[in-house]
Write an enzyme that holds these catalytic residues in place. Structure first.
Site, PDB file in Angstrom:
ATOM      1  N   ILE A  49      63.393  33.223 -33.901  1.00  0.00           N
ATOM      2  CA  ILE A  49      63.037  32.462 -35.081  1.00  0.00           C
ATOM      3  C   ILE A  49      62.774  33.458 -36.194  1.00  0.00           C
ATOM      4  CG2 ILE A  49      61.358  30.866 -36.062  1.00  0.00           C
ATOM      5  CD1 ILE A  49      63.128  29.706 -33.884  1.00  0.00           C
TER       6      ILE A  49
ATOM      7  N   ASP B 129      58.162  24.412 -24.765  1.00  0.00           N
ATOM      8  CA  ASP B 129      58.551  25.147 -25.974  1.00  0.00           C
ATOM      9  C   ASP B 129      59.878  24.583 -26.467  1.00  0.00           C
ATOM     10  OD1 ASP B 129      59.451  26.955 -27.846  1.00  0.00           O
ATOM     11  OD2 ASP B 129      59.332  28.707 -26.543  1.00  0.00           O
ATOM     12  N   VAL B 130      59.838  23.879 -27.606  1.00  0.00           N
ATOM     13  CA  VAL B 130      61.050  23.276 -28.166  1.00  0.00           C
ATOM     14  C   VAL B 130      61.306  23.842 -29.549  1.00  0.00           C
ATOM     15  CG1 VAL B 130      61.091  21.148 -26.820  1.00  0.00           C
ATOM     16  CG2 VAL B 130      59.652  21.269 -28.850  1.00  0.00           C
ATOM     17  N   GLU B 131      62.504  24.382 -29.756  1.00  0.00           N
ATOM     18  CA  GLU B 131      62.888  24.970 -31.027  1.00  0.00           C
ATOM     19  C   GLU B 131      64.404  25.056 -31.100  1.00  0.00           C
ATOM     20  OE1 GLU B 131      61.945  29.425 -30.883  1.00  0.00           O
ATOM     21  OE2 GLU B 131      60.540  28.619 -29.400  1.00  0.00           O
ATOM     22  N   TRP B 132      64.946  25.230 -32.292  1.00  0.00           N
ATOM     23  CA  TRP B 132      66.374  25.448 -32.454  1.00  0.00           C
ATOM     24  C   TRP B 132      66.660  26.921 -32.247  1.00  0.00           C
ATOM     25  CZ3 TRP B 132      68.132  21.129 -31.613  1.00  0.00           C
ATOM     26  CH2 TRP B 132      67.924  19.979 -32.372  1.00  0.00           C
TER      27      TRP B 132
END
Length: 334
Positions: A43, A215-218
């Site tokens: 990120i 844990d959630v993210e692009w």
């Protein structure tokens, strides 16, 4: 938090339900027959912006914010953001003072410090860390005295990968007396039920542990998972994972997320879960309007004089010392 090929990347809990990783390159060393094609990227923190505003308001049924253990300076309007007590009620059997873990003041530095202004994480009483194998071998007893009053430890990613230092970190943090939980980095091109099963297979159900973390993210994964799934699919997968984890561990997982992923998918969703929010340039109030949270990840470039040689992610609990003890009494795995 960290994906397998990430640079700096990846962590709030609201007790009873509402209010609830680092840099390098290479692949996890796994004792598995073949490597997975699951790839994640880091990120990239947004440029620092002036911090301002007020803290998230607690849910309507939350108890009033407790006073900080430190004396905050008198300031003119608008008031400075401050911790919001996330415990909804006093526990039926509050922990005795003798049973409570010692709270150590933070002694961390930062390789790339950000001026949060009145929203400074220094205003929070309880600091902690999140780690993966990127931090190499950690001296957990020493790191605790530097201000690691809690820790989130990477356990799994997708349906094949286990962080190579998870079990060492898991065991050594416990021996050091640090409340710790395990997190799973979600892979969007694999079945949620399979990922939950992989986490359960590798993370012990241990009394006294913090709740598991989803844990959630692009991430940029052009090779094996090139497209972002639609919002409806994201929410469905998260629910499947959460339900399976809750059924096994007896607690809802904490949700860790980032500003872009939250904006795309999670506004107004999972209000019965605790949130852990990444916001490295401003108070979470600026990045996640109206979202109660229990943990704030405010830096991915933290440093410690002793205990860990690499940069480390820094976090705070959104409450006072008393609130932290109350939260632990209600939320630890039984």
């Amino acid at each position: 938090m960290r994906g397998l090929f990430g640079a700096a990347g990846l962590c709030v809990l609201s007790a009873l339900a509402v209010a609830g990783c680092t840099a390098s390159s290479g692949i996890d060393a796994l004792e598995l027959p073949e490597p997975s094609r699951e790839i994640t990227s880091s990120i990239t923190p947004p440029a620092p912006v002036p911090a301002a505003g007020v803290p998230n308001a607690a849910p309507a049924n939350a108890m009033a914010p407790s006073a900080l253990s430190r004396t905050a300076p008198a300031i003119s309007a608008p008031p400075a953001p401050a911790p919001v007590e996330v415990a909804l009620a006093r526990p039926a059997n509050p922990a005795r003072a003798a049973d409570r873990p010692t709270i150590y003041a933070p002694r961390f530095g930062d390789a790339k410090p950000v001026d949060f202004g009145r929203a400074s994480p220094d205003r929070f009483a309880v600091h902690g860390v999140d780690v993966s194998h990127w931090q190499q071998e950690i001296d957990w007893k020493t790191l605790r005295t530097q201000g690691a009053n809690f820790a989130f430890i990477k356990a799994t990613e997708g349906g094949k990968h286990v962080d190579r230092l998870f079990r060492r970190n898991w065991d050594e943090a416990r021996k050091a007396g640090i409340p710790r939980g395990a997190y799973h980095f979600f892979y969007w091109c694999r079945a949620a039920s399979e990922q939950a099963g992989w986490f359960i297979r590798n993370v012990p159900k241990e009394p006294g542990a913090l709740p598991p973390v989803l844990d959630v993210e692009w991430y940029g994964n052009k090779g094996s998972c090139p497209k972002k799934p639609p919002r409806a699919t994201v929410l469905k997968k998260m629910k499947v994972f959460s339900d399976r984890i809750e059924a096994h561990y007896g607690v809802k997982p904490i949700i860790y997320t980032t500003p872009d992923f939250y904006e795309d998918n999670l506004q107004g969703q999972f209000t019965d879960h605790s949130f852990w929010l990444r916001s490295v340039a401003a108070h979470p109030r600026e990045r996640y309007p109206n979202r109660p949270f229990a943990f704030w990840q405010y830096s991915g470039t933290g440093t410690a004089k002793r205990g860990v040689e690499t940069k480390i992610d820094l976090n705070v609990f959104n409450g006072t010392e008393e609130g932290w003890h109350n939260w632990l009494a209600q939320n630890l795995t039984r």
